[in-house]
Design a protein around this motif. Structure first.
Motif, mmCIF file in Angstrom:
data_model
loop_
_atom_site.group_PDB
_atom_site.id
_atom_site.type_symbol
_atom_site.label_atom_id
_atom_site.label_comp_id
_atom_site.label_asym_id
_atom_site.label_seq_id
_atom_site.Cartn_x
_atom_site.Cartn_y
_atom_site.Cartn_z
ATOM 1 N N UNK A 1 -120.679 -6.893 26.440
ATOM 2 C CA UNK A 1 -120.916 -8.101 26.102
ATOM 3 C C UNK A 1 -119.820 -8.865 25.386
ATOM 4 N N UNK A 2 -119.835 -10.170 25.592
ATOM 5 C CA UNK A 2 -118.750 -10.857 24.866
ATOM 6 C C UNK A 2 -119.412 -11.522 23.445
ATOM 7 N N UNK A 3 -120.538 -11.284 23.447
ATOM 8 C CA UNK A 3 -121.538 -11.915 22.205
ATOM 9 C C UNK A 3 -120.998 -11.039 20.994
ATOM 10 N N UNK A 4 -121.574 -11.498 19.788
ATOM 11 C CA UNK A 4 -121.530 -10.717 18.555
ATOM 12 C C UNK A 4 -122.177 -9.555 18.525
ATOM 13 N N UNK A 5 -122.786 -9.203 19.578
ATOM 14 C CA UNK A 5 -123.685 -8.085 19.280
ATOM 15 C C UNK A 5 -122.566 -6.760 19.822
ATOM 16 N N UNK A 6 -121.530 -7.058 19.987
ATOM 17 C CA UNK A 6 -120.512 -5.956 20.274
ATOM 18 C C UNK A 6 -120.588 -5.098 19.085
#
Lengths: 820, 155
Positions: B104-109
């Motif tokens: 993902x590119x989200x902050x859930x990385x």
């Protein structure tokens, strides 16, 4: 337009609440401000939040200080854990005057501008909407008595709350950009003051600010801190300018922090912007640099303090965060991270810092206070805040004196308040210092005991004398004088002979009991470190055997056979602050005299590794042990290796027994020339008169040769062999002493070191957008909406009513990557 | 059949594309010959928007299509060759999908999970962290150690 007037009070019980809802009509969405990271602090993770606190005083007199204050404030309820504040103070006769400055513009504007007019002085809390996307409001204050060094009173309101009472003991008024503060406390009133403050984030192109008021009423010895907090959800640091002079004006030079090495310390690592870690683990920060640090939201607690390493709690009780009379600070780098503070001041707000990237791992931070002559006439006491032990969610300043806060090296401990399950009860009560016991439910023995290390029982049988080069030379002369090189006189020869056969070698009057000095020597070693700290303070003559006859050589006795050499602790940085800190990372500890040990990166990266050598001075063997603190505060081994730390020194060319036999042979030859059977006498245990021989050895030998003793030469030869055999026992207890590691080993490095070898990666800025970072999360894809590139694994498209080919296409696309 | 024409600029992999306003909408489009619903061909009156648009919405089918080609026909007609955008057409169902998100590119990385796709150089960086020197004594210090048997001096 949003306005708020408030009249706080020093009453600690809030009886009334009145405030204007500042968040009305505001967009509550969270601004995820990007931190302005001007440098990278190795070994630390740059998390989402940061704070730093510092006070700088520039006035030489120290009484009317211009400066900047940075203060940390924590507000859990408001869900913006930290923010950064700065105050500017001016020195006027009323001690403080200033303006309330709010910035409504980008940081770059503020940074580059030189004109006051460039800054918009907003009308009090008339905050333009674009300044905040979401924020909360709270208030806190405290009163600190400078004379009694006590924290007189403090209060913190809840978020979105300003306490108002009719008493209005503190009348906080706003007047067209200037804050006037009238304080009444304990019967005296002070009216003056004001500060301005400003901090902003500039990456977002928006202004964000907060206000801190700091008031010092020196006339009344009363210091009052008022913190008014206005912050957005996430507050990041921006550079704060220092005011340039004593008159009111805008800052004209940057004030930030620069890491510098302390004088005389070798710099082993240096990064941009003046940040340095020194070989002894110290870091010093000075102003006039720029750096941004962030701190992960959390509660940090330090339970005990010492005279050397002090810090202040990260808490909302700001007035407690004073350390008095600490002219200089330097930072002691400890576990995991660090950051810290500053300067020269008469009153220092010692800040703190903390950073940790791993939940519930230990942090260690401290400030070394160098107590020099107090420049401003304050007492020598150092006051440090520490955590209250009553489980109260409030932190407090407990005044400690130098005697009660010694040896405090306990780490800061972080508690993750972002965890939804977090409660204040999670913070355990104060635990007195001492060796950590086993965790509850575990039996002791699972942990490494750290006591009972020293043993001296062997000294009932042996004695070890440490010597300098000079003393060793004296010992060598005593043993060999000039006999060995053939240049000695007969007197020297005879003395040496006596030494080899007499238990009283230093005396000319002792009787021969068929013993030798060499019989009693077990070893002579040289060590690469100074043994001084392990020795008795007083020198004594070397004694052997029964100890009746001290040799004419002095040394210092060792206290114990086994010793611990503490090499200190060094932080293992995290070069990337992600998986690359552990993957494709090899860490090798090179331990002089032992070798190398491979360390598991998962054990040591982001932590500090301590190295100790345990040394057996009897054998010269050593064991190097590498330790780290685990997540529960226990020290555990991460590596261990044995080695040989001493080099044996040869005392003879061959073994000592042979040498002694040769000497006997020499004497026997002399005796044979004269026909004496001196050795026969010796072999029979007869006494001789050494003094007579000593005074006239030729005569003595001659007298022996006259047959006074009457033994045959053959007997003498037999006795010689007997002696040789006896002395050969020395070859067992006193080997050639020429073996071992050899002193060449001393060319090894003078210190242990750890080498990190890690991969170099090419990770472009658009990596996450193009490839995506590993998430391994499971949520409805709607929760990722707007977040960008997303790759799903083995998508289950049950419930999709489209055609099979469409379903297959959707599945394939999701598994190859889509943009949500 | 009604068709709305768009100039879509998003990447084809964007699920919920930002289409903006329709360039044009016609109601007289016809299916051209036998056609697949995933790759249909529409017969429309020739117009500039037909040639210049790259995306169409067919409300009757509740589907979105990329325009892959346009064939000009005699008589002022044109054939639009289309390919279905299955992501946009099923965006609601996709967004409601409870999926295991690998990347993902989200902050859930989770930055601590090993990411084997990060390009790695063959060489490696070497960093040395030295401890305080302690094995640097001079022989003028107490560095020699004589060990003897006994040695307890009698008083």
């Amino acid at each position: 337009m949003i306005t708020a007037d408030f009249y706080p009070t020093i009453q600690t019980e809030a009886t009334d609440v009145e405030y204007t809802d500042l968040i009305e009509n505001l967009d509550n969405s969270v601004d995820m401000f990007k931190p302005y990271v001007m440098g990278y602090l190795p070994g630390t993770y740059i998390p989402d939040h940061f704070f730093v606190s510092a006070y700088e005083a520039t006035d030489a007199a120290g009484m009317e200080n211009d400066g900047v204050i940075f203060r940390p404030v924590y507000n859990k309820a408001a869900n913006f854990p930290w923010f950064f504040t700065a105050c500017r103070k001016t020195s006027t006769m009323d001690r403080r005057a200033g303006k309330l400055l709010f910035l409504d513009g980008a940081w770059s504007d503020f940074n580059n501008s030189t004109s006051e007019n460039d800054y918009q002085l907003l009308n009090g809390f008339n905050i333009s909407l674009n300044a905040f996307r979401s924020f909360t409001f709270s208030f806190q204050y405290g009163i600190y008595d400078n004379t009694r060094n006590t924290n007189m009173r403090s209060m913190t309101t809840a978020a979105n709350q300003v306490t108002v009472t009719t008493a209005n003991l503190i009348d906080f008024l706003y007047n067209d950009g200037t804050v006037n503060l009238t304080i009444t406390h304990n019967g005296y009133t002070s009216s003056s003051s004001v500060l301005s403050l400003h901090a902003s984030d500039f990456d977002s192109g928006m202004a964000h600010f907060l206000l801190t008021l700091h008031h010092v009423n020196t006339d009344q010895d009363c210091e009052i801190d008022i913190h008014i907090i206005i912050a957005n959800f996430r507050w990041t640091i921006s550079r704060i300018k220092n005011e340039g002079g004593s008159s009111f004006g805008y800052p004209n030079e940057s004030v930030a922090f620069q890491w510098e090495t302390t004088d005389g310390v070798h710099v082993v690592s240096s990064l941009n912007n003046g940040y340095s870690i020194t070989s002894d683990g110290y870091i010093t920060i000075r102003k006039d640099s720029s750096r941004i640090y962030e701190i992960e939201s959390g509660i940090y607690k330090k339970t005990i303090l010492d005279t050397v390493y002090v810090g202040c709690g990260l808490d909302g009780d700001i007035p407690g965060s004073f350390i008095r009379n600490a002219p200089t600070y330097s930072l002691l780098l400890r576990k995991n991270f660090v950051v810290q503070v500053i300067g020269v001041t008469r009153i220092a707000v010692v800040p703190l810092l903390m950073i940790n990237d791993l939940k519930n791992t230990l942090c260690f931070i401290g400030v070394r206070i160098t107590e020099t002559n107090p420049p401003y006439g304050f007492s020598d006491d150092v006051y440090v805040p520490h955590y209250k032990t009553d489980d109260s969610p409030n932190f407090d300043l407990l005044n400690g004196d130098l005697d009660t806060i010694e040896n405090d090296l306990r780490p800061w401990q972080m508690y993750n308040i972002n965890n939804n399950d977090f409660t204040w009860d999670d913070i355990p009560p104060y635990v007195p210092p001492g060796p950590p016991g086993p965790p509850e439910g575990e039996e002791s023995g699972d942990r490494i005991p750290n006591n009972g290390r020293y043993f001296s029982g062997a000294y009932n049988f042996i004695t070890q004398y440490a010597m300098t080069r000079q003393q060793l030379g004296q010992f060598g002369n005593l043993l060999w004088t000039s006999w060995a090189d053939g240049q000695g006189t007969i007197t020297d020869m005879w003395k040496n002979f006596k030494m080899f056969i007499s238990a009283d070698p230093a005396s000319d009057t002792g009787s021969i009991d068929i013993a030798s000095v060499m019989d009693f020597i077990l070893s002579l070693q040289v060590f690469p470190f100074d043994l001084s700290s392990l020795l008795h303070t007083d020198s004594s003559n070397v004694c052997i055997g029964t100890g009746q006859y001290p040799l004419a050589v002095s040394g210092k006795k060792l206290l114990t056979i086994n010793h611990i050499l503490d090499c200190g602790t060094m932080a293992i940085p995290r070069p990337y602050s992600d998986f690359r800190d552990y993957e494709n990372m090899t860490i090798t500890a090179y331990l002089p005299y032992c070798g190398s040990v491979e360390l598991n990166p998962g054990d040591v990266v982001g932590r500090s590794v301590g190295i100790e050598y345990s040394v057996d001075t009897l054998s010269g063997s050593c064991t190097a042990v590498l330790t780290v603190y685990d997540d529960e505060g226990y020290l555990y081994n991460v590596g261990m290796i044995n080695g040989q730390i001493s080099a044996s020194i040869p005392m003879t060319a061959t073994n000592s027994g042979q040498i002694r036999a040769q000497r006997i042979s020499d004497v026997a030859s002399l005796a044979g020339l004269a026909g004496n059977t001196f050795l026969g006498n010796i072999a029979q245990g007869s006494s001789i008169n050494p003094s007579g021989v000593d005074s006239n050895p030729i005569g003595a030998i001659s007298s022996l040769a006259t047959g006074t003793v009457g033994h045959s030469f053959n007997s003498a030869i037999s006795a010689q062999q007997m002696f040789a055999n006896r002395f050969s026992r020395g070859a067992i207890s006193c080997p050639t002493l020429a073996g071992g590691n050899g002193i060449a080993a001393f060319y090894q490095p003078a210190c242990p070191y750890i080498q990190m070898r890690y991969g170099l990666y090419q990770k472009p800025a658009n990596y996450d957008h193009s490839v995506g970072g590993v998430s391994a999360s499971s949520n409805p894809l709607s929760s990722y909406a707007g977040s960008g590139f997303t790759v799903c694994e083995n998508v289950d498209i049950s419930g999709f009513t489209c055609h099979e080919e469409e379903r297959s296409a959707i599945k394939a696309l999701l598994e190859s990557g889509v943009y949500l | 059949m009604t068709i709305s024409f768009y100039n879509m600029q998003d990447d084809n992999r964007v699920v919920n594309k930002n289409l903006g306003n329709a360039v044009h909408t016609i109601s007289n489009a016809q299916v051209y010959r036998d056609t697949s619903i995933m790759s249909p061909q529409f017969l429309v009156d020739y117009a500039g928007y037909v040639v210049n648009s790259n995306y169409v919405h067919v409300p009757a089918w509740n589907r979105y299509y990329y325009v892959t080609d346009v064939t000009a026909m005699p008589g002022g007609r044109a054939v639009m060759h289309c390919r279905e955008d299955v992501l946009m057409s099923n965006k609601d169902a996709i967004m409601n999908l409870d999926a295991y998100v690998l990347r993902t590119e989200s902050d859930t990385i989770n930055r601590l999970i090993v990411d084997s796709k990060v390009p790695t150089q063959a060489n490696r960086h070497c960093k040395t962290i030295a401890y305080s020197p302690i094995f640097n004594a001079l022989d003028t210090n107490y560095v020699y150690l004589l060990t003897v048997v006994g040695g307890v001096q009698r008083s």
